[in-house]
Design a protein around this motif. Structure first.
Motif, PDB file in Angstrom:
ATOM      1  N   SER A   1       0.585  -1.346   0.067  1.00  0.00           N
ATOM      2  CA  SER A   1       0.051  -0.003  -0.306  1.00  0.00           C
ATOM      3  C   SER A   1       1.187   0.874  -0.163  1.00  0.00           C
ATOM      4  O   SER A   1       1.649   1.282   0.535  1.00  0.00           O
TER       5      SER A   1
ATOM      6  N   LYS B   1       1.142  -5.741   3.842  1.00  0.00           N
ATOM      7  CA  LYS B   1       0.557  -6.181   4.287  1.00  0.00           C
ATOM      8  C   LYS B   1       0.014  -7.329   3.216  1.00  0.00           C
ATOM      9  O   LYS B   1       0.627  -7.619   2.443  1.00  0.00           O
TER      10      LYS B   1
ATOM     11  N   ASP C   1      -7.582  -5.277   5.363  1.00  0.00           N
ATOM     12  CA  ASP C   1      -6.814  -4.697   4.546  1.00  0.00           C
ATOM     13  C   ASP C   1      -5.742  -5.055   3.188  1.00  0.00           C
ATOM     14  O   ASP C   1      -5.583  -4.298   2.576  1.00  0.00           O
TER      15      ASP C   1
ATOM     16  N   ALA D   1      -5.299  -2.873  -0.295  1.00  0.00           N
ATOM     17  CA  ALA D   1      -4.095  -3.182  -1.024  1.00  0.00           C
ATOM     18  C   ALA D   1      -3.890  -3.009  -1.984  1.00  0.00           C
ATOM     19  O   ALA D   1      -3.723  -2.629  -3.219  1.00  0.00           O
TER      20      ALA D   1
ATOM     21  N   GLU E   1      -5.883  -1.181  -4.488  1.00  0.00           N
ATOM     22  CA  GLU E   1      -5.038   0.255  -4.646  1.00  0.00           C
ATOM     23  C   GLU E   1      -4.110   0.210  -5.631  1.00  0.00           C
ATOM     24  O   GLU E   1      -3.807   0.694  -6.045  1.00  0.00           O
ATOM     25  N   SER E   2      -3.725  -0.740  -5.974  1.00  0.00           N
ATOM     26  CA  SER E   2      -1.882  -0.935  -6.147  1.00  0.00           C
ATOM     27  C   SER E   2      -2.183  -1.525  -6.917  1.00  0.00           C
ATOM     28  O   SER E   2      -1.437  -1.374  -8.088  1.00  0.00           O
TER      29      SER E   2
END
Length: 161
Positions: free
Chosen positions: A26, A32, A58, A62, A65-66
């Motif tokens: 992240s 993570k 989480d 991550a 998101e990435s």
């Protein structure tokens, strides 16, 4: 007639599987990772795999998101790592218990894993409480050893016939 959650879980315990730790990096919160047994190959051309991750984790956040992640297939001597990444501890505590390095895509690669697959997200599908994430494998790192297996609520090892 509907199948209840306990009945469903008891049935799936009878499916033997390998054990993986799915990792992502992240931008805001660092490394993570989580233990996952919901992993499968999808395609050889292009090389694709899938993982199923609970939407509330989480690690899943991550990863999405990435848009990059790694699947680390654990070796038979990595029960402690499996338990650590499945446990109720912080991400910092999880990663402190293993040696790792950032892969080309930034996702953590566990140094003692049997295999590490570096992937980019190509599709995500919402299914109940989980995301089905399909990743295209961009790099493969294979190491020697035997796989860590999970069956009927316990770790197992291959028997030598």
């Amino acid at each position: 007639m509907s199948v209840d959650a306990i009945q469903f879980k008891n049935a799936l315990k009878l499916w033997a599987s390998g054990v993986t730790v799915v990792t992502a990096q992240s931008a805001d919160q660092g490394a993570k990772g989580m233990t996952a047994t919901s992993f499968s190959s999808v395609s050889v051309d292009p090389p694709q795999i899938l993982v199923c991750l609970n939407k509330i984790t989480d690690t899943g956040g991550a990863l999405l998101e990435s848009r990059h992640f790694a699947v680390n297939i654990l070796a038979s001597d990595q029960q402690d790592a499996s338990n650590q990444f499945a446990g109720n501890c912080t991400q910092a505590e999880r990663f402190a218990s293993v040696t790792w390095e950032a892969g080309d895509n930034g996702a953590p690669l566990l140094s003692k894993a049997l295999v590490s697959l570096e992937c980019k997200v190509v599709q995500q599908i919402q299914a109940g409480t989980h995301w089905i994430v399909i990743g295209e494998v961009e790099k493969v790192v294979c190491r020697g050893g035997e796989p860590l297996l999970y069956y009927s609520g316990a770790y197992r090892q291959l028997s030598q016939a």
